[in-house]
Design a protein around this motif. Sequence first.
Motif, PDB file in Angstrom:
ATOM      1  N   ILE A   1      24.303 -33.280  40.787  1.00 30.53           N
ATOM      2  CA  ILE A   1      24.501 -34.728  40.603  1.00 30.53           C
ATOM      3  C   ILE A   1      24.344 -35.106  39.137  1.00 30.53           C
ATOM      4  O   ILE A   1      25.111 -35.916  38.613  1.00 30.53           O
ATOM      5  CB  ILE A   1      23.520 -35.521  41.508  1.00 30.53           C
ATOM      6  CG1 ILE A   1      23.873 -35.285  42.976  1.00 30.53           C
ATOM      7  CG2 ILE A   1      23.577 -37.006  41.192  1.00 30.53           C
ATOM      8  CD1 ILE A   1      22.925 -35.943  43.952  1.00 30.53           C
ATOM      9  N   THR A   2      23.350 -34.525  38.466  1.00 31.63           N
ATOM     10  CA  THR A   2      23.181 -34.831  37.039  1.00 31.63           C
ATOM     11  C   THR A   2      24.380 -34.362  36.227  1.00 31.63           C
ATOM     12  O   THR A   2      24.794 -35.036  35.275  1.00 31.63           O
ATOM     13  CB  THR A   2      21.897 -34.177  36.488  1.00 31.63           C
ATOM     14  OG1 THR A   2      21.949 -32.768  36.695  1.00 31.63           O
ATOM     15  CG2 THR A   2      20.669 -34.775  37.128  1.00 31.63           C
ATOM     16  N   GLU A   3      24.989 -33.239  36.617  1.00 33.13           N
ATOM     17  CA  GLU A   3      26.181 -32.765  35.896  1.00 33.13           C
ATOM     18  C   GLU A   3      27.361 -33.695  36.140  1.00 33.13           C
ATOM     19  O   GLU A   3      28.130 -33.995  35.225  1.00 33.13           O
ATOM     20  CB  GLU A   3      26.535 -31.328  36.324  1.00 33.13           C
ATOM     21  CG  GLU A   3      25.641 -30.286  35.725  1.00 33.13           C
ATOM     22  CD  GLU A   3      25.662 -30.298  34.210  1.00 33.13           C
ATOM     23  OE1 GLU A   3      26.754 -30.311  33.608  1.00 33.13           O
ATOM     24  OE2 GLU A   3      24.573 -30.350  33.608  1.00 33.13           O
ATOM     25  N   ARG A   4      27.518 -34.167  37.353  1.00 32.32           N
ATOM     26  CA  ARG A   4      28.605 -35.125  37.626  1.00 32.32           C
ATOM     27  C   ARG A   4      28.387 -36.432  36.876  1.00 32.32           C
ATOM     28  O   ARG A   4      29.331 -37.031  36.360  1.00 32.32           O
ATOM     29  CB  ARG A   4      28.708 -35.386  39.132  1.00 32.32           C
ATOM     30  CG  ARG A   4      29.388 -34.246  39.870  1.00 32.32           C
ATOM     31  CD  ARG A   4      29.797 -34.655  41.247  1.00 32.32           C
ATOM     32  NE  ARG A   4      28.641 -34.481  42.143  1.00 32.32           N
ATOM     33  CZ  ARG A   4      28.576 -34.944  43.376  1.00 32.32           C
ATOM     34  NH1 ARG A   4      29.581 -35.605  43.876  1.00 32.32           N
ATOM     35  NH2 ARG A   4      27.515 -34.742  44.109  1.00 32.32           N
TER      36      ARG A   4
ATOM     37  N   GLN B   1      18.333 -46.849  31.863  1.00 29.58           N
ATOM     38  CA  GLN B   1      17.775 -46.790  33.219  1.00 29.58           C
ATOM     39  C   GLN B   1      18.277 -45.552  33.963  1.00 29.58           C
ATOM     40  O   GLN B   1      17.516 -44.900  34.674  1.00 29.58           O
ATOM     41  CB  GLN B   1      18.130 -48.061  34.005  1.00 29.58           C
ATOM     42  CG  GLN B   1      17.446 -49.311  33.489  1.00 29.58           C
ATOM     43  CD  GLN B   1      15.934 -49.208  33.564  1.00 29.58           C
ATOM     44  OE1 GLN B   1      15.363 -48.733  34.540  1.00 29.58           O
ATOM     45  NE2 GLN B   1      15.275 -49.642  32.502  1.00 29.58           N
ATOM     46  N   LEU B   2      19.554 -45.214  33.765  1.00 35.01           N
ATOM     47  CA  LEU B   2      20.086 -44.010  34.409  1.00 35.01           C
ATOM     48  C   LEU B   2      19.464 -42.748  33.813  1.00 35.01           C
ATOM     49  O   LEU B   2      19.198 -41.781  34.523  1.00 35.01           O
ATOM     50  CB  LEU B   2      21.612 -43.965  34.255  1.00 35.01           C
ATOM     51  CG  LEU B   2      22.404 -44.925  35.139  1.00 35.01           C
ATOM     52  CD1 LEU B   2      23.872 -44.886  34.766  1.00 35.01           C
ATOM     53  CD2 LEU B   2      22.208 -44.587  36.608  1.00 35.01           C
ATOM     54  N   THR B   3      19.231 -42.765  32.498  1.00 33.80           N
ATOM     55  CA  THR B   3      18.615 -41.611  31.850  1.00 33.80           C
ATOM     56  C   THR B   3      17.193 -41.415  32.360  1.00 33.80           C
ATOM     57  O   THR B   3      16.737 -40.273  32.570  1.00 33.80           O
ATOM     58  CB  THR B   3      18.616 -41.800  30.323  1.00 33.80           C
ATOM     59  OG1 THR B   3      19.951 -42.013  29.903  1.00 33.80           O
ATOM     60  CG2 THR B   3      18.057 -40.594  29.619  1.00 33.80           C
ATOM     61  N   LEU B   4      16.450 -42.501  32.594  1.00 31.27           N
ATOM     62  CA  LEU B   4      15.087 -42.385  33.124  1.00 31.27           C
ATOM     63  C   LEU B   4      15.083 -41.856  34.553  1.00 31.27           C
ATOM     64  O   LEU B   4      14.151 -41.169  34.976  1.00 31.27           O
ATOM     65  CB  LEU B   4      14.388 -43.745  33.073  1.00 31.27           C
ATOM     66  CG  LEU B   4      14.029 -44.285  31.693  1.00 31.27           C
ATOM     67  CD1 LEU B   4      13.462 -45.697  31.815  1.00 31.27           C
ATOM     68  CD2 LEU B   4      13.015 -43.372  31.028  1.00 31.27           C
ATOM     69  N   ALA B   5      16.131 -42.156  35.343  1.00 28.70           N
ATOM     70  CA  ALA B   5      16.161 -41.776  36.753  1.00 28.70           C
ATOM     71  C   ALA B   5      16.738 -40.384  36.977  1.00 28.70           C
ATOM     72  O   ALA B   5      16.608 -39.834  38.068  1.00 28.70           O
ATOM     73  CB  ALA B   5      16.967 -42.793  37.541  1.00 28.70           C
TER      74      ALA B   5
END
Length: 148
Positions: free
Chosen positions: A34-37, A22-26
């Motif tokens: 934010i994606t790097e963190r 779910q996190l990968t889809l979002a």
Amino acid sequence: MKHPNTPTEQDVDRLGQYFSSQLTLATPGLPHDITERLRVARHLALAQRKPLVQSRLVKNAQINHNGTLTGPSDEGLNLWSILGSALPLLALVVGLMAIQWVQQDNITSEMAATDSALLTDELPPDAYIDAGFAQFLKQRLGVNAAHD
């Protein structure tokens, strides 16, 4: 009796995989910082989780030098395992001794019956060597004992 509803390790892993997907889809709609963190946080979480999973796998299944798998060997020698191993052996020894005692008693009583028949009868000793005559004596002693 109520059973507590505790999740198993497989349930927790399945739930973690679900949240990860779910996190990968979002993540495509999120800004780059934010994606790097999130990526760094995932790597840190996996780094902390990895030793636990590996230690459980090593504990649950060990590979021998010949390639076979064994179960956990943490079953120490406690009182119950010693008694569980010793009691059947003790029962076997006692049973074998009882069988030996009964057989020895039967052999002794047969020899005593033959000796008493030899001493009280007027037959020659060569008659007792014959197997058929010995069988006849056993039957005769059994009939005499039944009439007494």
